[in-house]
Design a protein around this motif. Structure first.
Motif, PDB file in Angstrom:
ATOM      1  N   PRO A  27       0.830  -1.205   0.000  1.00  0.00           N
ATOM      2  CA  PRO A  27       0.000   0.000   0.000  1.00  0.00           C
ATOM      3  C   PRO A  27       0.865   1.256   0.000  1.00  0.00           C
ATOM      4  O   PRO A  27       2.028   1.236   0.404  1.00  0.00           O
ATOM      5  CB  PRO A  27      -0.802  -0.108   1.302  1.00  0.00           C
ATOM      6  N   ASP A  28       0.283   2.365  -0.463  1.00  0.00           N
ATOM      7  CA  ASP A  28       0.998   3.635  -0.487  1.00  0.00           C
ATOM      8  C   ASP A  28       1.314   4.099   0.932  1.00  0.00           C
ATOM      9  O   ASP A  28       0.618   3.757   1.891  1.00  0.00           O
ATOM     10  CB  ASP A  28       0.157   4.701  -1.179  1.00  0.00           C
ATOM     11  N   LEU A  29       2.372   4.895   1.039  1.00  0.00           N
ATOM     12  CA  LEU A  29       2.713   5.487   2.333  1.00  0.00           C
ATOM     13  C   LEU A  29       1.642   6.491   2.737  1.00  0.00           C
ATOM     14  O   LEU A  29       1.135   7.227   1.887  1.00  0.00           O
ATOM     15  CB  LEU A  29       4.041   6.235   2.229  1.00  0.00           C
ATOM     16  N   PRO A  30       1.307   6.567   4.007  1.00  0.00           N
ATOM     17  CA  PRO A  30       0.371   7.593   4.464  1.00  0.00           C
ATOM     18  C   PRO A  30       0.991   8.989   4.279  1.00  0.00           C
ATOM     19  O   PRO A  30       2.199   9.168   4.364  1.00  0.00           O
ATOM     20  CB  PRO A  30       0.177   7.297   5.951  1.00  0.00           C
ATOM     21  N   TRP A  31       0.148   9.964   4.010  1.00  0.00           N
ATOM     22  CA  TRP A  31       0.633  11.332   3.795  1.00  0.00           C
ATOM     23  C   TRP A  31       1.374  11.864   5.010  1.00  0.00           C
ATOM     24  O   TRP A  31       2.301  12.666   4.885  1.00  0.00           O
ATOM     25  CB  TRP A  31      -0.538  12.257   3.433  1.00  0.00           C
ATOM     26  N   ARG A  32       0.978  11.424   6.178  1.00  0.00           N
ATOM     27  CA  ARG A  32       1.649  11.877   7.406  1.00  0.00           C
ATOM     28  C   ARG A  32       3.106  11.456   7.402  1.00  0.00           C
ATOM     29  O   ARG A  32       3.994  12.234   7.772  1.00  0.00           O
ATOM     30  CB  ARG A  32       0.919  11.297   8.617  1.00  0.00           C
ATOM     31  N   ASP A  33       3.397  10.249   6.951  1.00  0.00           N
ATOM     32  CA  ASP A  33       4.777   9.769   6.886  1.00  0.00           C
ATOM     33  C   ASP A  33       5.583  10.520   5.831  1.00  0.00           C
ATOM     34  O   ASP A  33       6.752  10.835   6.032  1.00  0.00           O
ATOM     35  CB  ASP A  33       4.813   8.273   6.594  1.00  0.00           C
TER      36      ASP A  33
END
Length: 53
Positions: A27-33
């Motif tokens: 899955p894509d990285l979360p925007w927070r990371d």
């Protein structure tokens, strides 16, 4: 090498090479990371520039 290791390696290589496998898709990285990484890079560069002068 260990037989279990060889079998697992072959299984993973087959997943990577098969066009319809899809087993290695993450899955894509979360925007927070992503934002935390960018902020960390900016802070590191700023501190290094300040320290260099």
């Amino acid at each position: 090498m260990d037989d279990a290791f060889e079998q697992e390696l072959e299984r993973r290589l087959l997943l990577l090479e098969s066009p319809d496998g899809g087993g290695m898709i993450l899955p894509d990285l979360p925007w927070r990371d992503v934002a935390a990484a960018i902020a960390g890079i900016v802070v590191t560069i700023t501190v290094m520039l300040w320290w260099g002068y």
